[in-house]
Enzyme design. Structure first.
Site, short mmCIF file in Angstrom:
data_model
loop_
_atom_site.label_atom_id
_atom_site.label_comp_id
_atom_site.label_asym_id
_atom_site.label_seq_id
_atom_site.Cartn_x
_atom_site.Cartn_y
_atom_site.Cartn_z
CG ASP A 19 -10.10 -0.35 4.97
OD1 ASP A 19 -9.91 -0.78 3.83
OD2 ASP A 19 -9.43 -0.69 5.96
CE LYS A 77 -3.83 -2.28 2.30
NZ LYS A 77 -4.40 -2.70 3.59
CD GLN A 121 -3.50 -4.41 6.59
OE1 GLN A 121 -3.56 -3.41 5.88
NE2 GLN A 121 -3.89 -5.60 6.15
#
Ligand code: GUN
Length: 292
Positions: free
Chosen positions: A120, A53, A97
């Site tokens: 997200d 990422k 994460q």
């Protein structure tokens, strides 16, 4: 002829477009969209994801801010960091994460993220916006899955989509996105009776269960679009292989189009994360709509 949907190439094209949009924002407004990623602990798979990422964010001309915290970090300290990032004017997107270590509630931490920075799309606020059809930030893997399906048939209206899997991360939001495309949507799961028969009804068959090769070739309707979200590591013939939730060899002959694993949905997730970061930056800073 079956179309093999090249997720890698489609994601590369999307990332290029996002880089263009980020450059445009920089040129017009002097702002570099920034993504903050929080990683707690040393989970090897998570470390790889976070590294990827970071590289993709910088390659798209955006700022990547990494916060790596030790496994022993308290929930209160993670929440405090998220709150600090919420208040940081320079930060456009925040990603925590998953999975988090067991002593930390991911639900608690995720819902501390300001919805407008939730790239997200996992907060209750963004899940609610998705269901209500309001502008929000959409979870990346489901978004990538729909983009891939639309490369085959731009108009999905009226098609019967069967989503196998009902997770918060993929199955449920994917069903909502397909509904927004005017599909007739069935959500199937581990308790579904005669899963094979349900799958055979699908014009668009999406597999997101995390069971290697669960979906057999004979379950695929001739000409269907097959979107395989699964990424499963298995040992086979003395080798480690990545396989999807669909028996690719069996399904390939019957499908009209199919995503391979690897190289299908996987690369779209990061591309959609970058897309959400640019969208979040433009919305929060009042820079007008971005075309990505
Ligand atoms: N871990 C595995 N997939 C994901 C994802 O899409 N988002 C986050 N935050 N963590 C993950």
């Amino acid at each position: 002829m079956t179309t093999i949907i090249d997720g890698k190439a489609i994601a590369a094209g999307l990332r290029e477009k996002i880089a263009g949009a980020a450059a445009d924002i920089k040129a017009k407004h002097g702002v570099t969209p920034a993504l903050a990623v929080v990683l707690v602990g040393e989970d090897p798979a998570s470390q790889v994801y976070v590294r990827n990422k970071h590289a993709a964010t910088e390659k798209a001309g955006m700022r990547s801010i990494e916060h790596k915290l030790p496994e022993t970090t308290s929930e209160a300290d993670v929440v405090a960091l998220v709150r600090k990032l919420n208040g940081d004017e320079e930060v456009d997107g925040i990603l925590v994460q998953l999975p988090l270590p067991e002593h930390i509630s991911s639900d608690r931490v995720i819902n501390e993220i300001h919805p407008d920075k939730d790239v997200d799309g996992l907060t209750e606020a963004n899940a609610g916006r998705l269901i209500l059809g309001k502008d929000g930030l959409i979870p990346c893997t489901p978004q990538g899955s729909v983009i891939l399906a639309k490369t085959v048939t731009e108009n999905l209206s009226g098609l019967h989509a069967v989503v196998v899997g009902r997770s918060i991360l993929v199955g449920k939001p994917l069903a909502m996105l397909l509904l927004a495309e005017n599909c007739t949507v069935t959500i199937a799961h581990s308790r579904t009776k005669d899963l094979a028969a349900v799958c055979r009804e699908a014009d668009i068959l999406c597999a997101a269960v995390g069971v290697p090769r669960l979906i057999k070739g004979s379950w695929v309707k001739k000409g269907a679009i097959v979107i395989d979200v699964g990424i499963n590591r298995i040992e086979e013939d003395g080798k480690t292989r990545l396989v999807g939730d669909v028996d690719y060899d069996g399904a390939q002959d019957r499908a009209g189009a199919i995503t391979p694993v690897p190289g299908g949905v996987g690369p779209m997730t990061i591309a959609c994360l970058l897309r959400n970061t640019v969208i979040a930056a433009a919305r929060r800073r009042g820079l007008g709509a971005v075309d990505v």
